[in-house]
Design an enzyme around this catalytic site. Structure first.
Site, PDB file in Angstrom:
ATOM      1  N   ASN A 181       7.979   5.194  12.285  1.00  0.00           N
ATOM      2  CA  ASN A 181       8.813   4.980  11.102  1.00  0.00           C
ATOM      3  C   ASN A 181       9.998   5.938  11.215  1.00  0.00           C
ATOM      4  O   ASN A 181       9.848   7.132  10.988  1.00  0.00           O
ATOM      5  CB  ASN A 181       7.971   5.273   9.846  1.00  0.00           C
ATOM      6  CG  ASN A 181       8.806   5.230   8.581  1.00  0.00           C
ATOM      7  OD1 ASN A 181       9.970   4.817   8.587  1.00  0.00           O
ATOM      8  ND2 ASN A 181       8.207   5.652   7.479  1.00  0.00           N
TER       9      ASN A 181
ATOM     10  N   LYS B  44      12.569   6.146   9.453  1.00  0.00           N
ATOM     11  CA  LYS B  44      13.161   6.523   8.147  1.00  0.00           C
ATOM     12  C   LYS B  44      14.686   6.425   8.219  1.00  0.00           C
ATOM     13  O   LYS B  44      15.204   5.541   8.880  1.00  0.00           O
ATOM     14  CB  LYS B  44      12.655   7.899   7.712  1.00  0.00           C
ATOM     15  CG  LYS B  44      11.123   7.971   7.745  1.00  0.00           C
ATOM     16  CD  LYS B  44      10.551   9.149   7.042  1.00  0.00           C
ATOM     17  CE  LYS B  44       9.025   9.101   7.142  1.00  0.00           C
ATOM     18  NZ  LYS B  44       8.362  10.166   6.411  1.00  0.00           N
TER      19      LYS B  44
ATOM     20  N   HIS C 102       5.562   2.258   1.195  1.00  0.00           N
ATOM     21  CA  HIS C 102       5.583   3.644   1.683  1.00  0.00           C
ATOM     22  C   HIS C 102       5.733   4.587   0.487  1.00  0.00           C
ATOM     23  O   HIS C 102       6.423   4.269  -0.476  1.00  0.00           O
ATOM     24  CB  HIS C 102       6.744   3.840   2.664  1.00  0.00           C
ATOM     25  CG  HIS C 102       6.667   5.149   3.379  1.00  0.00           C
ATOM     26  ND1 HIS C 102       7.087   6.326   2.799  1.00  0.00           N
ATOM     27  CD2 HIS C 102       6.187   5.483   4.590  1.00  0.00           C
ATOM     28  CE1 HIS C 102       6.866   7.328   3.655  1.00  0.00           C
ATOM     29  NE2 HIS C 102       6.316   6.839   4.742  1.00  0.00           N
TER      30      HIS C 102
ATOM     31  N   GLU D  12       7.429   7.135   0.065  1.00  0.00           N
ATOM     32  CA  GLU D  12       8.809   7.522  -0.261  1.00  0.00           C
ATOM     33  C   GLU D  12       9.488   6.449  -1.100  1.00  0.00           C
ATOM     34  O   GLU D  12      10.491   6.725  -1.770  1.00  0.00           O
ATOM     35  CB  GLU D  12       9.578   7.834   1.037  1.00  0.00           C
ATOM     36  CG  GLU D  12       9.169   9.189   1.594  1.00  0.00           C
ATOM     37  CD  GLU D  12       9.366   9.355   3.090  1.00  0.00           C
ATOM     38  OE1 GLU D  12      10.074   8.538   3.703  1.00  0.00           O
ATOM     39  OE2 GLU D  12       8.784  10.313   3.642  1.00  0.00           O
TER      40      GLU D  12
ATOM     41  N   GLU E 189      -1.775   7.099   4.103  1.00  0.00           N
ATOM     42  CA  GLU E 189      -0.793   8.168   4.214  1.00  0.00           C
ATOM     43  C   GLU E 189      -0.878   9.096   3.001  1.00  0.00           C
ATOM     44  O   GLU E 189      -0.252   8.830   1.970  1.00  0.00           O
ATOM     45  CB  GLU E 189       0.618   7.567   4.299  1.00  0.00           C
ATOM     46  CG  GLU E 189       0.852   6.741   5.541  1.00  0.00           C
ATOM     47  CD  GLU E 189       2.279   6.889   6.041  1.00  0.00           C
ATOM     48  OE1 GLU E 189       2.457   7.121   7.247  1.00  0.00           O
ATOM     49  OE2 GLU E 189       3.217   6.806   5.224  1.00  0.00           O
TER      50      GLU E 189
ATOM     51  N   GLY F 235       5.563  14.561   6.355  1.00  0.00           N
ATOM     52  CA  GLY F 235       6.719  15.410   6.594  1.00  0.00           C
ATOM     53  C   GLY F 235       6.490  16.879   6.272  1.00  0.00           C
ATOM     54  O   GLY F 235       7.426  17.665   6.203  1.00  0.00           O
TER      55      GLY F 235
ATOM     56  N   SER G 157       2.310  13.662   9.295  1.00  0.00           N
ATOM     57  CA  SER G 157       2.399  14.801  10.214  1.00  0.00           C
ATOM     58  C   SER G 157       1.615  14.603  11.514  1.00  0.00           C
ATOM     59  O   SER G 157       1.127  15.570  12.107  1.00  0.00           O
ATOM     60  CB  SER G 157       1.975  16.108   9.520  1.00  0.00           C
ATOM     61  OG  SER G 157       2.874  16.422   8.464  1.00  0.00           O
TER      62      SER G 157
HETATM   63  P1  PGA Z   1       5.632  12.132   9.185  1.00  0.00           P
HETATM   64  O1  PGA Z   1       5.873  10.769   8.351  1.00  0.00           O
HETATM   65  O2  PGA Z   1       4.929  11.734  10.458  1.00  0.00           O
HETATM   66  O3  PGA Z   1       7.028  12.674   9.432  1.00  0.00           O
HETATM   67  O4  PGA Z   1       4.794  13.006   8.325  1.00  0.00           O
HETATM   68  C1  PGA Z   1       4.914   9.751   8.326  1.00  0.00           C
HETATM   69  C2  PGA Z   1       5.364   8.629   7.438  1.00  0.00           C
HETATM   70  O5  PGA Z   1       5.973   8.891   6.403  1.00  0.00           O
HETATM   71  O6  PGA Z   1       5.137   7.441   7.748  1.00  0.00           O
END
Ligand code: PGA
Length: 259
Positions: free
Chosen positions: A14, A16, A100, A102, A172, A178, A218
């Site tokens: 992803n 982003k 997601h 976010e 997740e 993140g 992460s």
């Molecule tokens: P990250 O993000 O690996 O940077 O923690 C994962 C995600 O949001 O899909």
């Protein structure tokens, strides 16, 4: 007892809000060079909308799948700034991330909208990657199971086991995204079991056991082997570590090593 068919392993990146078309194409070329035309497990990259075309061209001839990060629930209409499933399919996408955190927490997407987007993706011929996960305060209050049951039930109510199997799920935990604070394999295992048990109840027998459930939050090249050693974890949805070919490749290799 008949042997249970192994679920496929999937590693999805992803990206982003990172990578222009040129940058995305460069990364895609590097991945193709590292992984070859036939990656050792299913690999998907989800660039931002403006980079889709350049990345699609760079992936041509490879089995790396192209996905988007979001879609609108309607196929067309007066929705300024939005992108529909048919547009994504025409741009070469086979997958789309839905729900997601976010978007749930940053853009106000609720369970009902996530459910509509899951159905829109299916209607438009895209495989949805449906995200679910609890916040830190929900975990601290002992609400992890409640949140997962609610999110999965809302998204999957009305689907058959076979239809559910045509989707991917990503557990997740919001507190792991993140942050560098990865869930332990045991925490992920427990959450994946809750997700499967919920699916089993919501879509019917077999729906849970067959579901491909990825872990996200992460994931990096160092912690991936430990996560993938847990049989409940069928792969990963990777954010930060998918932005560099070398780290993403090592995660793919770790996923393939335990097939
Ligand atoms: P990250 O993000 O690996 O940077 O923690 C994962 C995600 O949001 O899909």
């Amino acid at each position: 007892m008949s042997p249970v068919a192994r679920r496929p392993r999937v590693v999805a990146g992803n990206w982003k809000m990172h990578k222009t078309g040129a940058e995305g194409a460069a990364l895609a070329h590097e991945l193709v060079a590292l992984l070859g035309a036939r990656p050792p497990c299913a690999v998907i990259v989800c660039p931002p909308f403006p980079a889709l075309e350049a990345v699609r061209a760079a992936l041509q001839g490879s089995a790396i799948g192209l996905g988007a990060q979001n879609l609108h629930a309607e196929p067309r209409g007066a929705f300024t700034g939005e992108v529909s499933g048919p547009m994504l399919a025409a741009a070469g996408c086979r997958y789309v991330i839905v729900g997601h955190s976010e978007r749930r927490h940053g853009m106000g997407e609720d369970d009902a909208l996530v459910a509509r987007k899951l159905r829109a993706a299916r209607r438009d011929g895209l495989t949805p990657i449906v995200c679910a996960g609890e916040t830190l305060s929900e975990r601290d209050q002992g609400l992890t199971a409640d949140v997962l049951v609610r999110q999965i039930r809302a998204a999957y109510e009305g689907l058959s086991p076979a239809e559910a199997q045509e989707t991917l799920i990503a557990y997740e935990p919001v507190w792991a995204i993140g942050t560098g604070r990865v869930a332990t394999p045991e925490q992920a295992r427990d959450a994946h079991r809750i997700i499967r048990a919920t699916l089993e109840r919501v879509v019917g027998p077999g729906g849970g056991a067959a579901a491909c459930v990825l872990y996200g939050g992460s994931v990096n090249a160092e912690n991936a082997p430990r996560l993938f050693a847990e049989p409940e974890i069928d792969g990963a949805l990777v954010g930060g570590a998918s932005l560099e070919a070398a780290s993403f490749f090592r995660i793919v290799a770790a996923a393939a090593a335990v097939v």
